[in-house]
Design an enzyme around this catalytic site. Structure first.
Site, PDB file in Angstrom:
ATOM      1  N   CYS A  66       0.794  -1.227   0.000  1.00 20.29           N
ATOM      2  CA  CYS A  66       0.000   0.000   0.000  1.00 20.29           C
ATOM      3  C   CYS A  66       0.829   1.281   0.000  1.00 20.29           C
ATOM      4  O   CYS A  66       0.669   2.142  -0.878  1.00 20.29           O
ATOM      5  CB  CYS A  66      -0.914   0.017   1.213  1.00 20.29           C
ATOM      6  N   HIS A  82      -1.988   6.921   4.133  1.00 25.13           N
ATOM      7  CA  HIS A  82      -0.894   5.950   4.276  1.00 25.13           C
ATOM      8  C   HIS A  82       0.409   6.368   3.596  1.00 25.13           C
ATOM      9  O   HIS A  82       1.183   5.525   3.155  1.00 25.13           O
ATOM     10  CB  HIS A  82      -1.345   4.592   3.735  1.00 25.13           C
TER      11      HIS A  82
END
Length: 602
Positions: free
Chosen positions: A132, A186
């Site tokens: 991610c 993130h």
């Protein structure tokens, strides 16, 4: 497990994103508690004094509620060429594999995504990073992870993308766009400057980390919230960030969709919009709302059924986003971009017939589907484009190709090293060859190779693709090719040695470990035939290129936890987090990234 609050449910906390609100209900529908879906008015009763009809019936496993209305596609709606720049709605899915969509897997229920693909352009040779944080960093910075120091999630968790790189939303904002962020970020939150509103977004609502509970939005064993709201001052010099309490019980996909729809509904059509909607699903924990589970009752395997239900909920959300664009009048001037951040984890999703999955450098970990949809691509609707593409290409393609930002500024004035991304817009529109001939997924250097000692062998390998050739070095990850359903093929938690002898904890007896593998991925997309011995000249050529790229790599951005600096920083992070009850930026001092290749490793 938890009742789903209506879309109009507001945080009672001081929430700067509350001005974004929750969306009005789709026409002719009301909200059904516990289902998280909309049903026709015929099944609703008007509550005196209520601001919306309420459906009193509760959701059951045999729910008769209906999904959102079918998408009215853009196939018959050509681009109107208005005077303003195109709106860009950029939707990122999480951990979705190439065999998880309805257009390839009859088990899956993704009619909206299927129709967007049918009425848009399907990029069939699109690559990302295997996890991610590196994928999102490369997408927003337009540079490979090894150029900006983001090798894995530890670089963004402890610090973040270096602030001396100008990210895509800031480029678009300077060029007249109104950028907004919703969902999973993130890419760093150590300081307010590294948060979304410090990197170009005007507003932000979402989560900083990877893996909060989809219903409670809590992390750290339910002890801390990972949900925030932020706004940027008019001058851009300040950003206000607060915890977003009060959303417990609203499924993450529904919550992020609500926020995105409200942004669309309130956006003036004459101002170009950039909306980055980065869903948390279908990332673990594997959880889905009851209504979506009911629509996937045909899938026997429980894990696969829940995962597929997460995709169904995503599809419902995307349908609502497109509907909002149509009803607000933005759709005729919109480009919708849709892709996953990496391949699926073999334990949950599916990448068949590709080898491997998330965390690895095989095709299953890095090859994802991407779709461009909307009236902007009306002339080439229904087409597939097989040109080589990488997630870094979105940076110049959207900024220069779609938004018209000056190429010289984007390519030479947005950071200490030039972007690796290529502007693919003209090649896609004309169905011509890609300007990209190479993808450097990762290199091997001192910031990366130490990960080979980690228990899960996280990110210690490297990979390079040149035209049809792909070189794997080190440990490329889980090497299995797993059909659907994956559950019966998954390793047990205590089982570490694969039947072919590969030890998943040490890499011993695994393909390519401490050596190289060479594949022709056009002729052999499943990477089943290692050609390293039969094509020694090609192997040598790609090894030389990887060694050259390795000398160009950058210092990792992570703050080492076992140093004095790291210990002090970790202490501040926990102090701020426990005081607020939520993950928030914990430092006001940006750690200057000097790209010092002599800097020690952790």
């Amino acid at each position: 497990k938890f009742a789903l609050a209506p879309p109009g449910f507001q945080s009672t906390n001081n929430d700067p994103a509350a001005t974004l609100g929750a969306p009005a209900l789709p026409k002719g529908t009301c909200f059904k508690p516990k289902c998280g879906v909309h049903v026709p008015f015929a099944g609703c009763t008007e509550t005196p004094g209520a601001v919306r009809p309420v459906c009193p019936a509760l959701c059951t496993s045999a729910s008769t509620s209906t999904p959102p209305p079918p998408l009215t596609d853009g196939c018959d709606l050509p681009f109107t060429n208005p005077p303003t720049l195109p709106h860009i709605v950029h939707i990122v899915l999480d951990d979705v594999g190439t065999n998880d969509y309805g257009f390839v897997n009859s088990q899956s229920r993704t009619p909206t995504i299927d129709q967007l693909r049918q009425c848009g352009v399907h990029l069939t040779n699109f690559y990302a990073a295997p996890t991610c944080a590196p994928s999102r960093s490369q997408m927003l910075a337009g540079r490979y992870g090894f150029r900006v120091g983001v090798y894995d999630g530890r670089d963004t968790t402890s610090n973040g993308l270096p602030v001396n790189f100008t990210l895509l939303p800031e480029v678009l904002r300077v060029h007249g766009y109104k950028p907004h962020f919703v969902g999973k970020y993130h890419v760093g939150s150590r300081t307010p400057q590294q948060s979304p509103t410090g990197r170009g977004f005007l507003t932000a609502f979402g989560m900083y980390g990877c893996c909060g509970d989809h219903f409670t939005h809590m992390i750290r064993n339910g002890k801390r919230l990972d949900l925030f709201a932020a706004t940027r001052s008019n001058t851009g010099n300040q950003t206000r960030i607060t915890p977003a309490f009060g959303y417990e019980g609203i499924y993450s996909t529904a919550l992020f969709t609500n926020k995105a729809v409200r942004i669309i509904q309130r956006h003036p059509p004459n101002k170009p919009l950039y909306l980055l909607l980065a869903y948390q699903a279908a990332h673990a924990p594997i959880q889905a709302p009851n209504d979506a589970l009911a629509r996937n009752a045909h899938i026997a395997d429980k894990t696969r059924r829940t995962f597929s239900s997460m995709l169904t909920a995503l599809d419902d959300g995307i349908a609502r986003v497109v509907q909002a664009l149509q009803e607000s009048g933005l759709w005729p001037n919109t480009l919708l971009v849709l892709h996953s951040d990496n391949g699926a984890s073999p334990r949950n999703g599916n990448n068949f017939p590709l080898r491997g999955g998330k965390f690895g450098w095989y095709e299953g970990g890095v090859k994802v589907d991407a779709v461009l949809a909307g009236p902007l691509v009306h002339p080439i609707r229904g087409r597939t484009w097989s040109g080589l593409a990488h997630i870094t290409d979105l940076y110049p393609t959207l900024a220069v190709g779609v938004a018209g930002a000056p190429s010289a500024m984007v390519m030479h004035e947005t950071g200490p090293v030039a972007p690796d991304g290529k502007n693919l817009w003209d090649a896609i529109l004309t169905d011509s060859a890609s300007p990209r001939q190479e993808i450097a997924f990762n290199v091997i250097n001192k910031y990366n190779v130490l990960a080979c000692n980690d228990t899960i062998m996280y990110n210690c390998g490297a990979a390079l693709r040149s035209q049809q050739w792909k070189l794997l070095a080190g440990y490329p990850g889980d090497s299995r090719v797993i059909p659907v359903p994956p559950r019966q093929f998954s390793l047990q938690s205590s089982q570490t040695v694969h039947p072919d002898g590969c030890d998943l904890t040490t890499g011993e007896n695994c393909p390519c470990y401490r050596s190289y593998c060479l594949y022709d991925v056009e002729a052999d997309p499943s990477e089943s035939r290692d050609l390293s011995e039969s094509r020694p000249e090609k192997l040598a050529e790609l090894i030389a290129r990887m060694e050259e790229l390795s000398t160009e790599s950058a210092q990792a951005t992570r703050i080492c936890p076992h140093t004095e600096e790291g210990a002090a920083d970790n202490k501040r992070q926990h102090k701020v987090g426990w005081a607020a009850g939520a993950d928030l930026p914990w430092s006001d001092t940006v750690k200057v990234w000097l790209n010092d290749l002599e800097a020690p490793t952790c």
